[in-house]
Motif scaffolding. Sequence first.
Motif, mmCIF file in Angstrom:
data_model
loop_
_atom_site.group_PDB
_atom_site.id
_atom_site.type_symbol
_atom_site.label_atom_id
_atom_site.label_comp_id
_atom_site.label_asym_id
_atom_site.label_seq_id
_atom_site.Cartn_x
_atom_site.Cartn_y
_atom_site.Cartn_z
ATOM 1 N N ARG A 138 36.223 22.268 29.569
ATOM 2 C CA ARG A 138 36.706 23.653 29.600
ATOM 3 C C ARG A 138 37.192 23.960 31.011
ATOM 4 N NH1 ARG A 138 34.790 26.246 24.814
ATOM 5 N NH2 ARG A 138 35.798 28.165 25.485
ATOM 6 N N ASP A 139 38.089 24.911 31.106
ATOM 7 C CA ASP A 139 38.583 25.377 32.391
ATOM 8 C C ASP A 139 38.089 26.806 32.594
ATOM 9 O OD1 ASP A 139 40.020 22.994 32.859
ATOM 10 O OD2 ASP A 139 41.728 23.739 31.696
ATOM 11 N N ILE A 140 37.114 26.967 33.490
ATOM 12 C CA ILE A 140 36.495 28.268 33.722
ATOM 13 C C ILE A 140 36.415 28.505 35.228
ATOM 14 C CG2 ILE A 140 34.451 29.698 33.376
ATOM 15 C CD1 ILE A 140 33.837 28.104 30.872
ATOM 16 N N MET A 141 36.758 29.693 35.639
ATOM 17 C CA MET A 141 36.814 30.021 37.060
ATOM 18 C C MET A 141 36.109 31.343 37.330
ATOM 19 S SD MET A 141 40.289 30.414 39.351
ATOM 20 C CE MET A 141 40.291 30.972 41.046
ATOM 21 N N VAL A 142 35.379 31.395 38.434
ATOM 22 C CA VAL A 142 34.805 32.643 38.925
ATOM 23 C C VAL A 142 35.645 33.083 40.114
ATOM 24 C CG1 VAL A 142 33.128 31.446 40.413
ATOM 25 C CG2 VAL A 142 32.718 33.821 39.729
ATOM 26 N N GLN A 143 35.852 34.398 40.233
ATOM 27 C CA GLN A 143 36.827 34.875 41.212
ATOM 28 C C GLN A 143 36.458 36.254 41.738
ATOM 29 O OE1 GLN A 143 40.735 35.017 39.518
ATOM 30 N NE2 GLN A 143 41.738 35.623 41.411
ATOM 31 N N ALA A 144 36.765 36.480 43.019
ATOM 32 C CA ALA A 144 36.566 37.785 43.640
ATOM 33 C C ALA A 144 37.812 38.644 43.483
ATOM 34 C CB ALA A 144 36.241 37.617 45.118
ATOM 35 N N TRP A 145 37.587 39.941 43.331
ATOM 36 C CA TRP A 145 38.678 40.920 43.217
ATOM 37 C C TRP A 145 38.432 42.093 44.161
ATOM 38 C CZ3 TRP A 145 42.910 40.471 39.805
ATOM 39 C CH2 TRP A 145 42.883 39.330 38.979
ATOM 40 N N TYR A 146 37.905 41.806 45.362
ATOM 41 C CA TYR A 146 37.555 42.870 46.295
ATOM 42 C C TYR A 146 36.661 43.895 45.577
ATOM 43 C CZ TYR A 146 40.985 40.949 49.626
ATOM 44 O OH TYR A 146 41.682 40.133 50.480
ATOM 45 N N GLN A 147 37.011 45.193 45.614
ATOM 46 C CA GLN A 147 36.132 46.176 44.968
ATOM 47 C C GLN A 147 36.254 46.162 43.450
ATOM 48 O OE1 GLN A 147 34.899 49.894 46.946
ATOM 49 N NE2 GLN A 147 36.582 49.521 48.397
ATOM 50 N N GLY A 148 37.125 45.304 42.919
ATOM 51 C CA GLY A 148 37.109 45.056 41.477
ATOM 52 C C GLY A 148 35.944 44.182 41.066
#
Length: 462
Positions: free
Chosen positions: A365-375
């Motif tokens: 599977r292709d799964i990513m965790v990511q930051a969105w600043y205040q999101g």
Amino acid sequence: MFSLRRALTLVTAVVAMAGTVLPAQAADVPAPGEIVMSPNIQHVTNVPKPEALADIHTDMAFQGDYAYVGNYYGFSIYDIKRPKRTSLVSSVVCPGGQMDMSVYGNLLFGSVDSSRNDDSCNSTSQPASVKESWEGVRIFDVSDKANPKYIKSVETNCGSHTNTLVPDRKGENVYIYVSSYSPSASFPDCQPPHDLISIIKVPLRDPTAAAVIATPNLFPDGGFGGVPGTYPNGKSATTGCHDITAYPEKGIAAGACMGDGILLDIRNPEQPKVTATVRDETNFAFWHSATFNNDGTKVIFTDELGGGTRATCNEAIGPNRGANAYYDIVNGQLQFRSYFKIARHQADTENCVAHNGSLIPVKGRDIMVQAWYQGGISVVDFTDSAHPQEIAFFERGPDNTAPALSGGFWSAYYYNGYIYGSDFNLGLDVLKINDWRTNRANGVKMRSLNAQTQTSYPEHGH
């Protein structure tokens, strides 16, 4: 994020949901500081930002039982052997933003994209128009985690906004690809057109001999010329790269280069060659970062519309700007598949746009965790690159501990069973995801993680 000097000199600076995660309307913005998250995320702990570091937290790297967290004022080392009891080991005060970092062996490489009067940790700001000003890469010996030592500096053209580590195949040297941008005729060491990156060679037996060995021109045609206009409609011209992610074992790299997305052949790390270029003149304002999937057959590019200082996660900006763009690599070329942007609208006081993340190591599977600043922090399954789906999230309401549009998560990375988030003002957050799509990753143990230097998943932990 744009450095202040870069922001001032840029002329044109600029969804599908699944499971239990539901889109929120503007009226659903949490109260200031209130934590909201999907049911499959647990907030494990928060370690406040060290008092010694007076500026905001930035990027992270990991090695063994330690996390390294950058700050415009230096960096910190945390003991994460027991993630629930994550604790500060040491902080190094060494001003000079933005402290993007990579770690290899006993060495830490930190980027300085802030013009200084010298290369020391006691330096002060000095205009880039002064020939004697310094910016580039600082190298620290972190063998003693409680007492890191500054051992070497290397000056580079236009400084170092970010850096990417590329080890050689013999284990004798590491190369640092230095990304920087926004030249000016008034900057003696950062002259236009600056269509290049700098490559530092670091002999591992004598890291103090580190030096720039090449400055390859990646855009002999000048790259994308940009689209004039003010935020949010201007599109940045290419004057260098913002970030490069390398996948050394596959001999490839992907560059997010302001106005262009590129693929590189890095089988000879001293002579990277551009093999494909793509542009998005409709929605992308500033190509910010890149991430491969584990197979090296897809690239996620991010658009940092507004430089991380604008409220772009709202109805006015819409779902396709300030977003991720997913590309499949087909016959060596980049083919667009889709966009993804978090659907939860943020308040007008909240800076929010696609930013730094890493893969969660799940085979198949292709799964990513990511930051969105205040999101906040988002977990996205892009196994079907034409239909990426958010499967988990964590966020706080507006950060009222700092001025508006100056908070949130700079980076969010998965490392050995946990998600770590570097918050501008509130410190280091540790999260745990419990989801059938990601739980197999708990058995995968990595020795280190530099998000811009990808390695394939270890075979155990299938």
